[in-house]
Design a protein around this motif. Structure first.
Motif, PDB file in Angstrom:
ATOM      1  N   ALA A 152       0.836  -1.203   0.000  1.00  0.00           N
ATOM      2  CA  ALA A 152       0.000   0.000   0.000  1.00  0.00           C
ATOM      3  C   ALA A 152       0.872   1.254   0.000  1.00  0.00           C
TER       4      ALA A 152
ATOM      5  N   TYR B 138      -1.606   3.591  -1.934  1.00  0.00           N
ATOM      6  CA  TYR B 138      -3.019   3.315  -1.683  1.00  0.00           C
ATOM      7  C   TYR B 138      -3.375   3.913  -0.324  1.00  0.00           C
TER       8      TYR B 138
ATOM      9  N   ARG C   2      -7.139  -2.840   0.283  1.00  0.00           N
ATOM     10  CA  ARG C   2      -7.021  -2.700  -1.160  1.00  0.00           C
ATOM     11  C   ARG C   2      -5.696  -3.283  -1.655  1.00  0.00           C
TER      12      ARG C   2
ATOM     13  N   SER D 294      -5.079  -6.287  -4.359  1.00  0.00           N
ATOM     14  CA  SER D 294      -4.196  -6.085  -5.503  1.00  0.00           C
ATOM     15  C   SER D 294      -3.185  -7.218  -5.630  1.00  0.00           C
TER      16      SER D 294
ATOM     17  N   SER E 149      -1.650   5.768 -10.645  1.00  0.00           N
ATOM     18  CA  SER E 149      -2.549   5.561  -9.504  1.00  0.00           C
ATOM     19  C   SER E 149      -2.962   6.917  -8.944  1.00  0.00           C
TER      20      SER E 149
ATOM     21  N   ASP F 144     -11.803   2.607  -8.869  1.00  0.00           N
ATOM     22  CA  ASP F 144     -11.047   1.823  -7.907  1.00  0.00           C
ATOM     23  C   ASP F 144     -10.818   0.407  -8.405  1.00  0.00           C
TER      24      ASP F 144
ATOM     25  N   ASP G 275      -7.175  -1.301  -9.035  1.00  0.00           N
ATOM     26  CA  ASP G 275      -6.729  -2.496  -8.340  1.00  0.00           C
ATOM     27  C   ASP G 275      -6.188  -3.526  -9.318  1.00  0.00           C
TER      28      ASP G 275
END
Length: 499
Positions: free
Chosen positions: A365, A370, A382, A386, A446, A452, A456
């Motif tokens: 992340a 993220y 998240r 991913s 990103s 979203d 991902d």
């Protein structure tokens, strides 16, 4: 041990005196009885995620009835999970038809492992014919920098016809039909497609349109008519091949590889609900494409997730699956993660650090930036999703092994068929290099401009070039890594023998 040991819903018995309405009611009753029985026999947490939609099972029944040969497609990374012994027994014993098992995506596994899986299935299911297939031209695994796990490659359409497998499938069908169907037109089509692929570099899009079209017929609800269980094989001199497989095993890619580029669609009844499709490759060969469906099994949730069976978007707690993956392959190394609890940036200190699944997700992340919407903290959930998508897509590669593979690994590596598989993969890689000029590698930002879900899925691009320790640029650093890896087996880095 075969994880998929459960029976699957079957069409109830019927006669020609049975009306369509009566048959539909019987099917509904039989399906509900099947569900009640399976949930009485097993607890819900024991059962895998599987198809509960009767309409999807009806399409499978129809495809099985229409087909002379059933093409069961599996992913070479998890073939035992995607193979249903109950379906094999039903097709070969009850329907008296042949089964061709496709080990798809073989470029994601070492040649020795591919051969070991072939012999595993041949020894336990003697009536199955096995074909190795890969649909996308891919770069050599042993010549790739591990950092390419971040790269997403956009495939050009001409890549379909350079796929491995069509010739093997043709030979298997020739053995099965034993001269009862004229397959010469199919052989000519394969040769024509291969020639077109080789000339595609100098051909224009307009020239590609000169290829003969492939006719596609959309079967509708009115086509779901009653067919006898033992219908005449090769009716009207046509070989019907039914394509069956779990989601995410590459079934659509395989069909595209067989069909080619140009498709003409027709429908028996315009405006009606479309069920499955039949592709007329030639006048004597057609494919019946069954929608991807999941057979019931006793596979645990982590394996279901990594095999693409359980929808990642529905996972409430993804960290256990990430941990399952990280125990078997060096995720932190492949993703170039920095341990969140280790301040020393030196590589040696990072390698000594103990990684938990939470640490991996938090580091990913941080690397991908993220953040949660309100507190702007690292979005660990998240990041976990991913990472799981990278595994399902094959950019973090985890392969299952047949029983006894580790003890006999040396023998499998020296096996004659291993050399043949390696040669096929090398030929496939040459096709890939020829098509590489028409493929695009793109970096996906990103920055929040995309949805979203899309971000991902695309959280696998390379970051900006990082300077090397000696002050040289990141590109030269990666070139050095790539040069080193060209002389070694990347599967050793992936710890394939520890899966």
């Amino acid at each position: 041990m075969m994880p998929t040991v459960l029976d699957f819903p079957k069409r109830p018995p019927w006669s020609y005196q049975t009306s369509k309405e009566q048959l539909l009611a019987q099917e509904e009753k039989s399906f509900q009885a099947y569900l009640e029985n399976i949930y009485k026999s097993f607890k819900p947490n024991q059962l895998s995620y599987f198809e509960h939609n009767l309409e999807t099972w009806r399409q499978l029944w129809r495809v099985l009835e229409m087909s002379d040969v059933v093409l069961l497609i599996t992913d070479i990374r998890h073939p035992v999970i995607h193979f249903s012994p109950a379906l094999y027994d039903f097709v070969t014993q009850d329907m008296k038809k042949k089964v061709i098992l496709v080990l798809n995506k073989i470029d994601l596994a070492p040649p020795a492992l591919v051969v070991a899986w072939k012999h595993y299935f041949q020894s336990r299911f003697p009536e199955v014919h096995i074909v190795c297939f890969t649909s996308y031209p891919q770069e050599s695994q042993d010549e790739r920098d591990p950092s390419t796990v971040f790269k997403k490659r956009r495939k050009r359409r001409r890549g379909w016809t350079t796929a491995m497998g069509p010739n093997q499938l043709l030979r298997a069908c020739e053995v099965i039909t034993a001269g009862k169907v004229d397959l010469s037109s199919w052989k000519e089509k394969i040769c024509r497609d291969a020639t077109s692929a080789r000339l595609a570099g100098s051909s224009s899009e307009e020239e590609e349109d000169e290829d003969p079209p492939v006719l596609v017929e959309h079967q509708t609800d009115t086509a779901m008519e009653m067919e006898p269980l033992h219908q005449e094989l090769y009716r009207d001199g046509v070989l019907s091949i039914g394509c069956v497989g779990f989601p995410n095993v590459g079934k659509s890619s395989l069909i595209n590889g067989l069909v080619g580029r140009k498709v003409v669609s027709v429908s028996r009844t315009p405006g009606h609900t479309k069920y499955f499709q039949t592709y007329f490759l030639t006048s004597t060969v057609k494919l019946c494409d069954c929608p991807g469906l999941i057979f019931p099994s006793l596979v645990d949730r982590q394996q279901q997730t990594l095999a693409g069976i359980y929808p990642i978007s529905q996972i409430q707690e993804p960290y256990t699956s990430v941990g399952y993956l990280a125990v078997r392959i060096p995720v932190s190394t492949l993703l170039k993660l920095k341990h969140p609890a280790v301040e020393d940036p030196q590589l040696e200190a990072q390698q000594r650090a103990h990684w938990t699944s939470w640490d991996i997700c938090e580091a990913w992340a941080e690397k991908r930036n993220y953040k949660t919407a309100k507190a702007a903290r690292n979005d660990v959930y998240r990041a976990a999703n991913s990472i799981l998508r990278l595994a399902v897509d094959g950019r973090l590669c985890l392969c299952m092994r047949p029983p006894g593979y580790s003890a006999q690994k040396g023998a499998w590596e020296r096996h004659q068929e291993t050399t043949e598989i390696a040669s096929l993969q090398a030929s496939h890689r040459r096709d890939s290099r020829r098509s590489s000029e028409e493929e695009e590698e793109e970096e996906i930002s990103s920055s929040g401009e995309e949805e979203d879900e899309e971000k991902d899925r695309d959280a696998d691009e390379e970051e900006e070039e990082e300077p090397a320790e000696d002050g040289t640029g990141g590109s030269s650093r990666r070139a050095g890594i790539k040069g080193k890896l060209s002389h070694r087996n990347l599967f050793a880095l992936l710890k394939e023998d520890e899966c």
